[in-house]
Design a protein around this motif. Structure first.
Motif, mmCIF file in Angstrom:
data_model
loop_
_atom_site.group_PDB
_atom_site.id
_atom_site.type_symbol
_atom_site.label_atom_id
_atom_site.label_comp_id
_atom_site.label_asym_id
_atom_site.label_seq_id
_atom_site.Cartn_x
_atom_site.Cartn_y
_atom_site.Cartn_z
ATOM 1 N N ASP A 135 -7.678 14.461 -7.061
ATOM 2 C CA ASP A 135 -7.481 13.737 -5.807
ATOM 3 C C ASP A 135 -6.481 14.435 -4.890
ATOM 4 O O ASP A 135 -6.641 14.452 -3.663
ATOM 5 N N GLN A 136 -5.441 15.038 -5.476
ATOM 6 C CA GLN A 136 -4.397 15.682 -4.688
ATOM 7 C C GLN A 136 -4.652 17.172 -4.471
ATOM 8 O O GLN A 136 -3.821 17.848 -3.866
ATOM 9 N N SER B 76 2.071 9.992 -4.871
ATOM 10 C CA SER B 76 2.221 11.048 -3.873
ATOM 11 C C SER B 76 2.347 12.432 -4.507
ATOM 12 O O SER B 76 2.966 12.595 -5.556
ATOM 13 N N TRP C 133 -5.663 12.414 -10.746
ATOM 14 C CA TRP C 133 -4.623 12.715 -9.750
ATOM 15 C C TRP C 133 -4.672 14.177 -9.343
ATOM 16 O O TRP C 133 -4.559 14.503 -8.163
ATOM 17 N N THR D 153 0.961 4.442 -2.575
ATOM 18 C CA THR D 153 0.827 5.811 -2.070
ATOM 19 C C THR D 153 1.966 6.688 -2.557
ATOM 20 O O THR D 153 1.755 7.816 -2.997
ATOM 21 N N SER D 154 3.186 6.175 -2.480
ATOM 22 C CA SER D 154 4.344 6.962 -2.927
ATOM 23 C C SER D 154 4.341 7.135 -4.440
ATOM 24 O O SER D 154 4.802 8.154 -4.957
ATOM 25 N N HIS E 173 7.873 7.550 -9.984
ATOM 26 C CA HIS E 173 6.613 8.239 -9.692
ATOM 27 C C HIS E 173 5.677 8.191 -10.897
ATOM 28 O O HIS E 173 6.121 8.124 -12.048
ATOM 29 N N MET F 298 0.832 -1.210 0.000
ATOM 30 C CA MET F 298 0.000 0.000 0.000
ATOM 31 C C MET F 298 0.858 1.247 0.000
ATOM 32 O O MET F 298 0.582 2.248 -0.642
ATOM 33 N N GLY F 299 1.989 1.139 0.743
ATOM 34 C CA GLY F 299 2.888 2.289 0.819
ATOM 35 C C GLY F 299 3.494 2.617 -0.525
ATOM 36 O O GLY F 299 3.689 3.779 -0.868
ATOM 37 N N ASP F 300 3.797 1.550 -1.324
ATOM 38 C CA ASP F 300 4.385 1.775 -2.641
ATOM 39 C C ASP F 300 3.409 2.483 -3.564
ATOM 40 O O ASP F 300 3.783 3.368 -4.330
#
Length: 240
Positions: A75-76, A9, A72, A5-6, A135, A1-3
């Motif tokens: 969302d961001q 990001s 994106w 998210t990054s 990214h 999940m962290g991957d």
């Protein structure tokens, strides 16, 4: 999940470095794809299914990353009409390339061949990009620009389309109409799409072209020279 998210990001602790290993790798991918398209052009021409698959793969390469990009932005919380409208030259070439692939328009082909390849190739060589590999923005930037380049090459090598000297004039007229439209939009929105009101705040190639507004005229001269060089192989082909 962290991957994941990054990957999406908004913030990054590292920044894109031109001609790093990842940059050289995507340039190599672009060259290899173009060479494969050219090298197998005769085989592809003979297979309707292959033509259809390649055309739609390039179309998806233009469309899908852009859809994800706008999601994106939303969302961001990055959506801003001063910065995120598709009013840069490559964004406009991207839209025209999609329409060209769908409609097989010969008029759009002429514009995308010169303005699309010229602008996207410059972007590939001198990326205006903050986010590094791996990214999402890194992949979006290079996938879209490679697809912009491959779209008119596909129409040239596989579908048999060819630009003419007149195509250069058509493209220059299009760019000047675009200058008026985008320049007017910049004025209304207090924006700077296509850098028509001032140069980028950071260092850029535009710094070599003189102060505002003279660099705009120099850009036109450079564009005309580049388009002429791009057409020279077709002069030799027509003579043969």
């Amino acid at each position: 999940m962290g991957d994941i998210t990054s990957f999406f990001s908004r913030h990054t602790t590292e920044h894109f470095i031109a001609y790093s290993n990842s940059h050289i790798a995507v340039l190599a991918v672009m060259i290899v794809l173009a060479l494969l398209l050219f090298g197998y052009k005769y085989s592809i021409r003979l297979q309707a299914s292959a033509r259809t698959i390649i055309r739609y793969v390039i179309l998806l390469g233009l469309l899908v990353p852009q859809v994800v990009l706008y999601y994106w932005y939303a969302d961001q919380g990055l959506w801003d009409i001063q910065y995120t409208l598709p009013l840069e030259l490559c964004s406009i070439s991207q839209l025209l390339a999609m329409i060209m692939l769908i409609t097989r328009s010969r008029l759009l082909y002429q514009i995308v061949f010169f303005a699309g390849i010229g602008g996207a190739l410059q972007a590939m060589l001198t990326p205006d990009l903050d986010y590094p590999f791996p990214h999402f923005r890194f992949f979006h930037f290079f996938v879209v620009h490679i697809a912009i380049i491959l779209a008119p090459l596909y129409m040239t090598w596989i579908e048999g389309y060819r630009p003419t000297w007149k195509s250069i004039g058509i493209t220059m007229i299009f760019l000047n109409v675009l200058l008026v439209v985008v320049g007017g939009t910049d004025y209304l929105l207090d924006a700077n799409y296509m850098f028509l009101r001032h140069k980028p705040e950071g260092a850029s190639l535009l710094d070599l072209l003189g102060p505002y507004p003279y660099y705009l005229a120099v850009e036109e001269i450079i564009a005309l020279l580049i388009f002429t060089l791009m057409y020279l192989p077709f002069v030799r082909w027509r003579r043969k």
